[in-house]
Structure formats: C-alpha cells, structure tokens
Design a protein around this motif. Sequence first.
Motif, PDB file in Angstrom:
ATOM      1  N   SER A  32       0.813  -1.214   0.000  1.00 34.41           N
ATOM      2  CA  SER A  32       0.000   0.000   0.000  1.00 34.41           C
ATOM      3  C   SER A  32       0.849   1.267   0.000  1.00 34.41           C
ATOM      4  O   SER A  32       0.348   2.347  -0.281  1.00 34.41           O
ATOM      5  N   ARG A  33       2.141   1.134   0.316  1.00 30.86           N
ATOM      6  CA  ARG A  33       3.018   2.309   0.366  1.00 30.86           C
ATOM      7  C   ARG A  33       3.716   2.584  -0.961  1.00 30.86           C
ATOM      8  O   ARG A  33       4.558   3.469  -1.057  1.00 30.86           O
ATOM      9  N   LEU A  52      -8.323  -1.439   3.425  1.00 26.86           N
ATOM     10  CA  LEU A  52      -7.624  -0.283   3.969  1.00 26.86           C
ATOM     11  C   LEU A  52      -7.189  -0.558   5.396  1.00 26.86           C
ATOM     12  O   LEU A  52      -7.890  -1.234   6.157  1.00 26.86           O
ATOM     13  N   THR A  53      -6.021  -0.012   5.749  1.00 25.90           N
ATOM     14  CA  THR A  53      -5.595  -0.063   7.136  1.00 25.90           C
ATOM     15  C   THR A  53      -6.420   0.947   7.945  1.00 25.90           C
ATOM     16  O   THR A  53      -7.124   1.792   7.371  1.00 25.90           O
ATOM     17  N   ASN A  72      -5.405   3.533   9.657  1.00 19.24           N
ATOM     18  CA  ASN A  72      -4.991   4.911   9.370  1.00 19.24           C
ATOM     19  C   ASN A  72      -5.456   5.367   7.992  1.00 19.24           C
ATOM     20  O   ASN A  72      -5.821   6.531   7.799  1.00 19.24           O
ATOM     21  N   GLN A  73      -5.449   4.460   7.015  1.00 22.36           N
ATOM     22  CA  GLN A  73      -5.946   4.807   5.688  1.00 22.36           C
ATOM     23  C   GLN A  73      -7.435   5.135   5.737  1.00 22.36           C
ATOM     24  O   GLN A  73      -7.892   6.089   5.106  1.00 22.36           O
ATOM     25  N   LYS A  74      -8.188   4.354   6.496  1.00 23.51           N
ATOM     26  CA  LYS A  74      -9.619   4.614   6.640  1.00 23.51           C
ATOM     27  C   LYS A  74      -9.867   5.976   7.289  1.00 23.51           C
ATOM     28  O   LYS A  74     -10.756   6.726   6.881  1.00 23.51           O
ATOM     29  N   ILE A  78       0.328   7.044   2.877  1.00 24.20           N
ATOM     30  CA  ILE A  78      -1.110   6.783   2.924  1.00 24.20           C
ATOM     31  C   ILE A  78      -1.798   7.405   1.717  1.00 24.20           C
ATOM     32  O   ILE A  78      -2.665   6.789   1.088  1.00 24.20           O
ATOM     33  N   ARG A  79      -1.425   8.626   1.362  1.00 22.66           N
ATOM     34  CA  ARG A  79      -2.012   9.267   0.181  1.00 22.66           C
ATOM     35  C   ARG A  79      -1.699   8.463  -1.089  1.00 22.66           C
ATOM     36  O   ARG A  79      -2.568   8.259  -1.936  1.00 22.66           O
ATOM     37  N   SER A 100      -1.090   5.321  -1.335  1.00 22.95           N
ATOM     38  CA  SER A 100      -1.876   4.088  -1.311  1.00 22.95           C
ATOM     39  C   SER A 100      -3.323   4.332  -1.709  1.00 22.95           C
ATOM     40  O   SER A 100      -3.895   3.592  -2.513  1.00 22.95           O
ATOM     41  N   LEU A 101      -3.921   5.388  -1.181  1.00 23.94           N
ATOM     42  CA  LEU A 101      -5.314   5.697  -1.519  1.00 23.94           C
ATOM     43  C   LEU A 101      -5.451   6.037  -3.002  1.00 23.94           C
ATOM     44  O   LEU A 101      -6.444   5.689  -3.644  1.00 23.94           O
TER      45      LEU A 101
END
Length: 370
Positions: free
Chosen positions: A224-225, A305-306, A308-310, A349-350, A352-353
């Motif tokens: 995800s990173r 999503l993790t 923190n991602q959520k 995180i950005r 990954s999203l």
Amino acid sequence: MTLHALDTQSKEAELDAWMREEQEKARARRAKLKYPVRTIQELSFLPKPKNWLVKGLLAQGETSAWIAPPGGMKSALMAELTMCVANQQDWHGRKVDSCFGVVYFALERSDLVHRRLMAHCERMGLSPEDREQMAVMICPGMVDLTAADCVPHVLRSIEELSHEYGIGPALLIFDTFAKLIAAGGGDEDKAKDQGRVFANIQRIKDAVHGPHVALVGHTGKDESRGSRGSNAFLGDVDVMVSISGDQIKTATVVKANDMAEGPLFSFKSIVHEFGLDEDGDPITVNIVSAEEVATASPSEREPKLTANQKTMFAMLHDAGASGLLTEDWNEKARQAGIGIKRRADLTDIRTSLKSKGLIREMGDRWTVRH
C-alpha cells in the motif's frame, strides 16, 4: 502615394530589418550556450502532439515505472509490451501506430525474458522470417547507472540496434530499477543514488533522440506504500503503474502528468508450453494471456484499507466536493495521531489511496473519487 506614407513605410522596413538582425544575433548568441534557453515568444502557442508508442499511455521522451511485488507479473507484462510495440499490435486496447525498435536491459533473469519473448512469438504465429524483421535486442549484463562513465557503454549497446536493423530504439526497458543502483553499490533508499540513475537516463534519452524508458520496480513489504526505496522515484517518472491482484492482475495508474489516474487494464497469466525435455516433462514459461479481462471499478474491488488509511480517507470524504489542501489534510491527520513520529507516513497513505483509485489530486488539492 504621399511622401509621408513613403517615409512611414521606410521607417517600418528599417525597423523590421533591425528586429530581424537582433533576432539573428540572439540565436547566434544562444547557440553558443552550454545550456540553451528559449523565450516564451519562440514557443509554439499550441503544444505539438506527443509521439506515442502506445497511444495515450507511453510517449517517446518520457519515463514510466511499472511496480509490483515479486511474482506480480511486471516483467511478463514488459515482455508482452515489447512484442506488441515491435510488431505494431494494439496493447490492451491501446493503439500502436508503427513497428518500433526495442532494447530490453534484462539485469536479472535474462533467460526468463528470452523464453517469454519466444513464447509470444509462437502465440503470435510469427515465422522465422517474421522474427528477423523484429527490431528487438536483449542486453543481459549488469548496468551501473549510478556512474556517469557507464552512459557511453550503454549507448554503444543501444547503437547496435541501428546497425542491425537500420532504425533507432523507441523503447528502452530496464529490468529491474533496483539492479541499476545495486550494480554500483548504491542504495535504493537513498534519493541521491536514485538521482544519479535518473540523470544518466536523461543523458541516454538526449543522446538517442528521446526514446521512452520503462523501468521495472518493486513495491515494498507493505504494497500500500507504493514503490520500494526512496519516494523520490515517484517524482522522477512521467507515469507510474502499480500492478496488484492474485488470479486477475490489475494495472493501475498511480501517478501521471497527462492522463487520468486509476485502473488501466486487467490481465491474467497463462502457462505456455514449448514442448518436452529429455525426460518427457513439459518446458514451460508463464506469460500474459491474450484473453481480454474486464477491469473492475474501485467499488467492485472493495480495496482493503488499514485503520490509518480509513481515517484519512474519512477526513477527505467529510470535506466534501471542495476537498482539502495537502497541509490542511496533514494537520487533521496529525491531530488524529497519524504521521507524528514519521511524517512520510502521510505521503505513503495518500499514495496508497491514489493507487486504489479512491482519491485524486488537482494541484495541491485532494478530493474523493465518486
């Protein structure tokens, strides 16, 4: 015609002649510069169309990155790309206008690259005569692109394509990016080592009239990173495509200068059999299947999503259509306890999203994709 009119015309002619003379002086002066410059007046008002290898995706003079975890079929996808570009065949629904020259730098598993190319030759039904017309070369050696003195050697290898086929390369594939750095003892985590590689890639492109350079890279332990190593990698490419999935792989644009981000296409792998060995066992290789696979929409894929991602996604969603500026979003995240110990977590995180097709960026403002 009156004397006044003649006098006016004469002055205008003198002015035009003086301006042309000054322009010539300026051009002559700039031609001597080590680093040439152009005024905005000299630029075309309408930009010229790109010279596409693969329409709407890969343009000459640009650099793309194709990242995936080990076994993610990224190299298999590059083998398929090579064959389509060299044989003027559409690639996953995108037009290829001509037969282009390709040099594939296989810094690891060059024998696997060779088997994959031969498998595609068989599946395409190419005769030995057809193969002789394909302007494709494989370079199996280690290449240290952290060293500037490596560039002339790379150029000499590339020039062999022109000597053999009479055309220059339009596509250079380096597989993998990590080996370009490791060959000289560099560190993939160091932005300065990555910077040396990209500087030398630009020198190569300038010397051979701007081919497209495709870099094969790895995602980190946490997919995800995004790409492994320094995040400078993301800023140095024109297009970055992340490949994910199990049985069905999806190529997703996570960064692009001139195209939309989001799912690009999906594909499956297939085992190609060449025949039997001396023991009667099949000789096989895994390649990209020619079968068309529908690309699932972000909502259908239900990305995991993790926590923190959520949380960060919810912040952006709550901001509505206006979205959030990067620093405003960072501040909200820090208030929630995210990115305090490691600021890079916010960027990860950005990224990954974006790779999951959930958010987009316009300038410095982020919004949710609906």
